[in-house]
Motif scaffolding. Structure first.
Motif, PDB file in Angstrom:
ATOM      1  N   SER A  82      83.097   5.736  40.253  1.00 33.80           N
ATOM      2  CA  SER A  82      83.795   5.118  40.645  1.00 33.80           C
ATOM      3  C   SER A  82      85.508   5.356  40.540  1.00 33.80           C
ATOM      4  CB  SER A  82      84.001   3.259  40.378  1.00 33.80           C
ATOM      5  OG  SER A  82      84.467   2.449  41.420  1.00 33.80           O
ATOM      6  N   PHE A  83      86.197   4.925  40.079  1.00 32.25           N
ATOM      7  CA  PHE A  83      87.483   5.033  39.067  1.00 32.25           C
ATOM      8  C   PHE A  83      88.032   5.295  37.875  1.00 32.25           C
ATOM      9  CE2 PHE A  83      89.809   1.328  41.483  1.00 32.25           C
ATOM     10  CZ  PHE A  83      90.663   2.058  41.723  1.00 32.25           C
ATOM     11  N   GLY A  84      86.372   5.653  37.647  1.00 37.43           N
ATOM     12  CA  GLY A  84      86.437   6.860  36.826  1.00 37.43           C
ATOM     13  C   GLY A  84      86.764   8.536  37.270  1.00 37.43           C
ATOM     14  N   GLY A  85      85.666   8.336  38.364  1.00 33.81           N
ATOM     15  CA  GLY A  85      85.927   9.366  39.529  1.00 33.81           C
ATOM     16  C   GLY A  85      86.897   9.921  39.873  1.00 33.81           C
ATOM     17  N   LEU A  86      87.762   9.048  39.624  1.00 33.07           N
ATOM     18  CA  LEU A  86      89.373   9.530  40.942  1.00 33.07           C
ATOM     19  C   LEU A  86      89.274   9.661  38.993  1.00 33.07           C
ATOM     20  CD1 LEU A  86      91.667   7.255  42.391  1.00 33.07           C
ATOM     21  CD2 LEU A  86      92.098   8.381  40.579  1.00 33.07           C
ATOM     22  N   ILE A  87      89.603   9.252  38.436  1.00 30.25           N
ATOM     23  CA  ILE A  87      90.573  10.134  36.839  1.00 30.25           C
ATOM     24  C   ILE A  87      89.842  11.194  36.510  1.00 30.25           C
ATOM     25  CG2 ILE A  87      90.602   9.568  34.833  1.00 30.25           C
ATOM     26  CD1 ILE A  87      90.525   6.336  35.187  1.00 30.25           C
ATOM     27  N   ALA A  88      88.379  11.626  36.647  1.00 28.65           N
ATOM     28  CA  ALA A  88      87.961  12.712  36.804  1.00 28.65           C
ATOM     29  C   ALA A  88      88.542  13.363  37.723  1.00 28.65           C
ATOM     30  CB  ALA A  88      86.958  12.892  36.813  1.00 28.65           C
ATOM     31  N   GLN A  89      88.371  13.689  38.880  1.00 25.73           N
ATOM     32  CA  GLN A  89      89.956  14.726  40.040  1.00 25.73           C
ATOM     33  C   GLN A  89      91.000  14.816  39.044  1.00 25.73           C
ATOM     34  OE1 GLN A  89      88.562  13.751  44.121  1.00 25.73           O
ATOM     35  NE2 GLN A  89      88.166  11.938  43.467  1.00 25.73           N
ATOM     36  N   LYS A  90      91.798  13.802  39.130  1.00 20.23           N
ATOM     37  CA  LYS A  90      92.969  14.223  38.242  1.00 20.23           C
ATOM     38  C   LYS A  90      93.667  14.789  37.287  1.00 20.23           C
ATOM     39  CE  LYS A  90      95.843  10.802  38.649  1.00 20.23           C
ATOM     40  NZ  LYS A  90      97.171  11.317  39.213  1.00 20.23           N
ATOM     41  N   LEU A  91      92.088  14.348  36.562  1.00 23.03           N
ATOM     42  CA  LEU A  91      92.222  16.035  35.332  1.00 23.03           C
ATOM     43  C   LEU A  91      92.282  16.605  35.690  1.00 23.03           C
ATOM     44  CD1 LEU A  91      90.416  13.340  32.876  1.00 23.03           C
ATOM     45  CD2 LEU A  91      91.910  13.927  32.585  1.00 23.03           C
TER      46      LEU A  91
END
Length: 268
Positions: A82-91
Motif C-alpha cells: 500500500s503506502f509502503g509500496g509507494l515508499i519502496a518505489q521512491k527509495l
C-alpha cells in the motif's frame, strides 16, 4: 546474503510483517520490519496513543526509512504494501535500495484512474480536511470494505482486531492531490534507467488500491529501460499480505527476486 526491509502501509501495525520476516529468514534472507514514526511497540500500544503518528507525510516517511536503510552495509531490498509500496518505489527511484516489490501500492503521481471503490475506501479520512493533521483509525466495518472485502467477515474482523492501528491522514491527502501538485511527495522517478528491478502487484478485488490503479502505476514506468514487472492476484483484496493467502504473495515475491538475481541463501 540479501537483506530485506518491509514497509507497511496505513492502518496496519509493523508487527503484521512478523510472519513474513520468519518466512523469508527460512529462505536465507535477513529481514527487518521497522515501525513508522510515532508507532508503538505493539498494535495495542499504537491504539492507545493515536496522536503519536499524526502529521507525518510521504516525504517524512520516505526519509525515515532511508535513514534505516543507511545502516546496512549494502543497499537492501524493499518490500512494501500500500503506502509502503509507494515508499519502496521512491527509495528505488532514488537508488537507495537494490530492488523493490510494491504490493498493491498506493497511487504515485501520474496515476489518473480513480475508481468508486477507491473513493469509498478513502472517504472516511478525506471527507474532513482536519484529518490532514490527525491520525485516524478505521472502524471494523470500514476495514472490512477497504481491506477484508474478499474475506469472510470472521477473518476480516480477526485481522482488524490483531493488526489495525491509527495512521496519519496526511499521506492520503498528499496522494489525492498529487496530480495537481508540481512537487508532490507522491512523485517517483519512474524514468530512472539505473535503478534496480521493480515488481508491482495488484489484486483484482482490491477496494483500497483497485487493480486498474495498480496497473496504471506499472504503466508509469514505460519510459524506463530498467526492469519493471507486474503480477496480478486474482480474487485478492487489500488484505493480501496478512490474510490466509499471504504465503502465496510471499512466494511470488521471493520467486521474482530469485529470477532477478536476488535469491536468498539456504540455511538448511
Amino acid at each position: 546474503m540479501p537483506d530485506i526491509v518491509f514497509i507497511h502501509g496505513l492502518w496496519l501495525s509493523y508487527t503484521a510483517w512478523q510472519p513474513w520476516t520468519k518466512y523469508v529468514a527460512a529462505k536465507g534472507y535477513q529481514a527487518i520490519a521497522p515501525r513508522w514514526p510515532g508507532e508503538g511497540d505493539t498494535a495495542a500500544a499504537s491504539r492507545g496513543n493515536p496522536h503519536a503518528q499524526a502529521g507525518f507525510g510521504i516525504f517524512q516517511l520516505t526519509e525515515h526509512f532511508a535513514a534505516v536503510i543507511e545502516q546496512f552495509d549494502a543497499p537492501p531490498i524493499a518490500i512494501g504494501h500500500s503506502f509502503g509500496g509507494l515508499i519502496a518505489q521512491k527509495l528505488l527511484g532514488q537508488n537507495r535500495v537494490a530492488a523493490a516489490v510494491a504490493i498493491n501500492p498506493a497511487p504515485i503521481k501520474g496515476v489518473t484512474p480513480l475508481p468508486l471503490a477507491q473513493l469509498r475506501s478513502t472517504f472516511p479520512v478525506l471527507v474532513n480536511p482536519l484529518n490532514h493533521g490527525r491520525a485516524t483509525t478505521l472502524t471494523q466495518r470500514q476495514f472490512r470494505y477497504g481491506f477484508g472485502n474478499a474475506l469472510s467477515k470472521a477473518e476480516s474482523d480477526s485481522l482488524w482486531e490483531q493488526w489495525s492501528i491509527p495512521s496519519p491522514g496526511r499521506p492520503l491527502f498528499e496522494a489525492a492531490i498529487a496530480n495537481i501538485t508540481p512537487n508532490s511527495p507522491a512523485r517517483t522517478d519512474t524514468a530512472n534507467t539505473t535503478r534496480g528491478p521493480l515488481l508491482i502487484t495488484g489484486g483484482t478485488d482490491d477496494h483500497t488500491v483497485p487493480f486498474i490503479s495498480a496497473r496504471a502505476t506499472f504503466e508509469q514506468y514505460a519510459r524506463s529501460t530498467a526492469v519493471t514487472d507486474f503480477h496480478g492476484f486474482d480474487g485478492a483484496g487489500h488484505s493480501l499480505t496478512i490474510d490466509h493467502r499471504w504465503h502465496e504473495v510471499a512466494d511470488v515475491a521471493l520467486a521474482w527476486l530469485e529470477v532477478r538475481g536476488f535469491g536468498g541463501e539456504s540455511q538448511t
